[in-house]
Design an enzyme around this catalytic site. Sequence first.
Site, short mmCIF file in Angstrom:
data_model
loop_
_atom_site.label_atom_id
_atom_site.label_comp_id
_atom_site.label_asym_id
_atom_site.label_seq_id
_atom_site.Cartn_x
_atom_site.Cartn_y
_atom_site.Cartn_z
N LEU A 277 0.87 -1.34 -0.06
CA LEU A 277 -0.10 0.01 -0.07
C LEU A 277 0.83 1.06 0.00
O LEU A 277 1.83 1.27 0.79
CB LEU A 277 -0.89 0.04 1.23
CG LEU A 277 -1.87 -1.26 1.45
CD1 LEU A 277 -2.55 -1.16 2.84
CD2 LEU A 277 -2.81 -1.37 0.52
N GLU A 278 0.78 2.23 -0.66
CA GLU A 278 1.30 3.54 -0.99
C GLU A 278 0.02 4.31 -0.70
O GLU A 278 -0.98 4.84 -1.42
CB GLU A 278 1.94 3.79 -2.46
CG GLU A 278 2.55 5.35 -2.19
CD GLU A 278 2.73 5.60 -3.47
OE1 GLU A 278 3.66 6.67 -3.46
OE2 GLU A 278 2.43 5.19 -4.60
N LEU A 279 -0.06 5.07 0.62
CA LEU A 279 -1.35 5.76 1.05
C LEU A 279 -0.51 7.22 1.38
O LEU A 279 0.13 7.44 1.75
CB LEU A 279 -1.93 5.03 2.07
CG LEU A 279 -2.25 3.78 2.04
CD1 LEU A 279 -2.71 3.14 3.51
CD2 LEU A 279 -3.05 3.14 0.96
#
Length: 300
Positions: A277-279
Site C-alpha cells: 500500500l502507498e497511502l
Amino acid sequence: MTLSGVARVAFVGSRRIFASHLPSMQSYTPAFSRQGLIGGKWIDAYDGKTLEVHNPATGEVIANVSCMGGKETKDAISSAFDAFNSWSKLTAAERSKGLRKWYDLLMAHKEELGQLITLEQGKPLKEAVGEVDYGAKFIEFYAEEAKRVYGEIIPATLPDRRLFVLKQPVGVAGAITPWNFPLAMITRKVGPALACGCTVVVKPSEFTPLTALAAAELALQAGIPPGVVNVVMGNAPDIGDALLTSPQVRKITFTGSTAVGKKLMAGAAGTVKKVSLELGGNAPCIVFDDADLNVAVNGA
C-alpha cells in the site's frame, strides 16, 4: 509498429489537437467507446453500461468506456490465473525480452501517450511526456531485474544438510491505481509483477482509464501473452470486492487514500493476500490573499 484498434482512435484525436495548436480543447469532443481487456480480447461491459471520461480542462466528454463490475473482474482473474501457469514457467530471459519490447513501444509512442495523459488527466503536456519517460523506465528497469531474481544458500546447522531459498512468483496480482499518474502508477506495479512471473488484473481510476488501455494495447503488441495483463474499469467497489474475495488473487497493490487502503487491507485478510500500500492525502497548496506570491510559487 503502430497503435491499433481502440488505442489508435484516442491517439489520432489527441494528435489532431496538438498538431493544430488550438488554444483550448473545447472544440474537440470525440465520440468513441473503449473496452476493457480480458484474456487478450477487448470486451464490453456485460450489461452494456458505459462510463464517461471527461476532459478536466473543459468538462467535456472525451470518451465512453465500458463500465465493468464484479462479473467482468472475475473473468479477468480467471484469465490471469490461466495465463500464470505458462508465464511463470518462462525463463527470466524470455520475460525480460517481452518487457524490453514493451518499453521500446512506450518510448516510440511517448508523444502520443503524453498527449493522451493531458487530454484525460489535465497535467501540462511537458509534464505528461515526462511521466511517460518516468513510467517507461520502470519497465526498462524490471526488464533487467527479471534476470536477477536470485535465491540464496544458507549455512546449515548440521554437516549433512544444505539449505537454500528459491524465490517464486506469488500468482495473480490485483493492481489498483490512481488518477494522478495514469501511466507511471501502472508500470511501477505491473513491471515487477511480470518480471518475476506474476500475472495482473489492473483497475485504473475511472477518471483516467484511457492511458491504461493504451499501455495495455502496447503490451499486447510487445508480445506479452494474452491474459498476462488484464484491465477492468468502472464500478470500483464491485471490482475491488471481486479482487479481494477471489482465492486466485494472491497479491493486492494499491496507491491511493488511507481510507481505501484500510478497507483493502481488511478485505485481503480473508484470503491472506500479500498487500503493498502507498497511502496518503491530496497534499493541497492553498495561497491566501496576504501571501508573498514569489515565495508561494517557489514553494509550490
